[in-house]
Design a protein around this motif. Structure first.
Motif, short mmCIF file in Angstrom:
data_model
loop_
_atom_site.label_atom_id
_atom_site.label_comp_id
_atom_site.label_asym_id
_atom_site.label_seq_id
_atom_site.Cartn_x
_atom_site.Cartn_y
_atom_site.Cartn_z
N UNK A 129 0.91 7.70 7.24
CA UNK A 129 1.61 7.92 5.99
C UNK A 129 1.30 9.31 5.47
N UNK A 130 2.20 9.89 4.72
CA UNK A 130 1.99 11.21 4.16
C UNK A 130 1.98 11.13 2.63
N UNK A 131 1.49 12.19 2.00
CA UNK A 131 1.47 12.26 0.55
C UNK A 131 0.71 11.12 -0.08
N UNK A 132 -0.31 10.60 0.61
CA UNK A 132 -1.06 9.45 0.08
C UNK A 132 -1.89 9.91 -1.12
N UNK A 133 -1.68 9.23 -2.25
CA UNK A 133 -2.41 9.55 -3.48
C UNK A 133 -2.82 8.25 -4.15
N UNK A 134 -3.94 8.31 -4.86
CA UNK A 134 -4.40 7.13 -5.60
C UNK A 134 -4.40 7.45 -7.09
N UNK A 135 -4.33 6.41 -7.89
CA UNK A 135 -4.38 6.54 -9.34
C UNK A 135 -5.42 5.55 -9.83
N UNK A 136 -6.39 6.05 -10.59
CA UNK A 136 -7.49 5.24 -11.11
C UNK A 136 -8.30 4.68 -9.95
N UNK A 137 -9.20 3.76 -10.24
CA UNK A 137 -10.07 3.19 -9.21
C UNK A 137 -9.74 1.75 -8.89
N UNK A 138 -8.59 1.28 -9.34
CA UNK A 138 -8.30 -0.15 -9.20
C UNK A 138 -7.22 -0.46 -8.18
N UNK A 139 -7.03 0.42 -7.22
CA UNK A 139 -6.12 0.10 -6.14
C UNK A 139 -4.66 0.37 -6.41
N UNK A 140 -4.37 1.58 -6.85
CA UNK A 140 -2.99 2.02 -7.05
C UNK A 140 -2.74 3.18 -6.10
#
Length: 175
Positions: free
Chosen positions: A32-43
């Motif tokens: 996958x490309x452009x993988x980004x996370x938001x916060x620490x709760x699995x987004x």
């Protein structure tokens, strides 16, 4: 194609801990490309070729279980499905006034009308719910922490897994 992925029960209460940097790296290793996370709760947000959402969910779930040794349910939506989820919010005024107490609870399966009626019948407080397409919306006017309308109760009545995000997080994921 842009996707939004929500993990159920990751990094909540010290259980099923997964570091977001490691989750991003796992996504990249899956191609996958452009993988980004938001916060620490699995987004997560990521890009991939057009694929069936259930196939993507299964791929992520298997990879997380194998890599981190934790069971993880993924609820994945395309960017356009996420925009439709936002547009369908029946609690718009409440979300504008107090976004932390309005939740979108994307589900694994379809939410049937009789199941929503069953759930509505057991609500003990002032919470209100409404069903969308593979999403339950909930308004918790007195707060979420002490509410009896828990994920466990919701899942028992709906017969499908859900994971909740408050409206602030829903909008940040859309960005």
């Amino acid at each position: 194609m842009h996707y939004i992925a929500l993990l159920r029960a990751i990094n909540v209460g010290g259980n099923s801990t997964v570091k977001m940097a490691e989750l991003r790296a796992l996504g990249e290793s899956l191609g996958f490309t452009g993988v980004a996370t938001l916060l620490q709760s699995g987004n997560l947000t990521f890009e991939a070729g057009e694929a069936a959402v259930p196939d993507l969910e299964q791929r992520w779930e298997q990879a997380v279980a194998e890599s981190f040794g934790v069971p993880a349910a993924f609820m994945i939506r395309t960017a356009s499905e996420w925009q439709a989820l936002i547009a369908a919010n029946p609690f718009r005024d409440e979300a504008e006034e107090d976004p932390a107490h309005v939740l979108a609870l994307p589900s694994k399966g379809v939410i049937a009308g009789p199941a929503v009626a069953s759930l509505r019948a057991v609500i003990q407080g002032r919470e209100r719910i409404a069903a969308g397409e593979r999403c339950l919306y909930a308004h918790y006017p007195d707060g979420i922490g002490r509410s009896k309308l828990t994920t466990k109760l919701i899942e028992r009545h709906l017969g499908t897994s859900v994971t909740g995000r408050n409206w602030n997080t829903v909008l940040k994921l859309a960005e």
